[in-house]
Design a protein around this motif. Structure first.
Motif, PDB file in Angstrom:
ATOM      1  N   LEU A 106     -13.317 -13.281  46.075  1.00 39.48           N
ATOM      2  CA  LEU A 106     -14.369 -13.004  46.839  1.00 39.48           C
ATOM      3  C   LEU A 106     -13.729 -12.793  48.707  1.00 39.48           C
ATOM      4  CD1 LEU A 106     -15.801 -17.087  45.929  1.00 39.48           C
ATOM      5  CD2 LEU A 106     -16.986 -14.664  45.847  1.00 39.48           C
ATOM      6  N   TRP A 115     -20.780 -19.461  42.328  1.00 47.27           N
ATOM      7  CA  TRP A 115     -20.183 -18.123  42.049  1.00 47.27           C
ATOM      8  C   TRP A 115     -19.121 -18.156  41.111  1.00 47.27           C
ATOM      9  CZ3 TRP A 115     -15.521 -15.782  41.773  1.00 47.27           C
ATOM     10  CH2 TRP A 115     -16.235 -14.312  41.506  1.00 47.27           C
ATOM     11  N   LYS A 149     -20.456 -21.592  47.590  1.00 42.50           N
ATOM     12  CA  LYS A 149     -19.719 -20.171  46.081  1.00 42.50           C
ATOM     13  C   LYS A 149     -20.215 -21.417  45.734  1.00 42.50           C
ATOM     14  CE  LYS A 149     -19.741 -16.428  48.642  1.00 42.50           C
ATOM     15  NZ  LYS A 149     -20.483 -15.818  48.434  1.00 42.50           N
TER      16      LYS A 149
END
Length: 173
Positions: free
Chosen positions: A148, A32, A29
């Motif tokens: 998330l 992100w 991630k």
């Protein structure tokens, strides 16, 4: 309590929560981000991990001039390296907060970009702001993790992801 002792207490109080937040970032991630105007997780987490190094910088310099010393963040691609960076930075912050530097606390420190001055404050104010920035950006990371659907740790009490167990108080007889 001296200013140094106060900041040592504050930094030590915030490190455990910061560590718990950073270690939850999944390795897949780092690129992100929640919005086009937002930093990605890599940039945000690296900034959090590096912030304790501002303490020795502030105590050993009179200013930071981005025009003369542009910011080049450490490149982090996984949580293991992020945690190593954070631990190293935290130790540097702690080691700078020694009693014989108390006399520096009222000296002025300047943040600038060439001729443009962003701030000119007492060193103790910049250190306070640095610790506040750790807390601020840690909360920002908590929002990222929440978006998330990654469980977040509590900061000053349990989070919505942690079970709250009330403390039983005995009633006075």
């Amino acid at each position: 309590m001296t200013t140094i002792e106060f900041f040592l207490e504050q930094l030590n109080a915030e490190v455990a929560t910061t560590r718990k937040m950073l270690e939850r970032i999944p390795n897949d991630k780092y690129d992100w981000k929640p919005h086009p105007k937002s930093m990605n997780i890599r940039s945000l987490a690296t900034h959090i991990a590096e912030l304790p190094t501002w303490i020795p910088m502030v105590l050993s310099t009179e200013e930071l001039d981005f025009a003369a010393a542009p910011y080049n963040p450490t490149i982090i691609n996984n949580t293991e390296n992020l945690m190593a960076l954070f631990e190293k930075s935290f130790v540097a912050g702690l080691e700078a907060l020694v009693a014989d530097k108390e006399w520096l606390m009222n000296d002025t420190w300047t943040l600038r970009n060439g001729p443009e001055i962003y701030s000119r404050d007492k060193k103790w104010e910049v250190i306070r702001l640095t610790i506040s920035q750790i807390i601020h950006h840690r909360a920002q990371l908590g929002v990222y993790l929440r978006l998330l659907d990654i469980p977040i740790p509590g900061s000053y009490g349990p989070s919505a992801d942690e079970e709250f167990v009330p403390i039983e108080v005995e009633e006075a007889a």
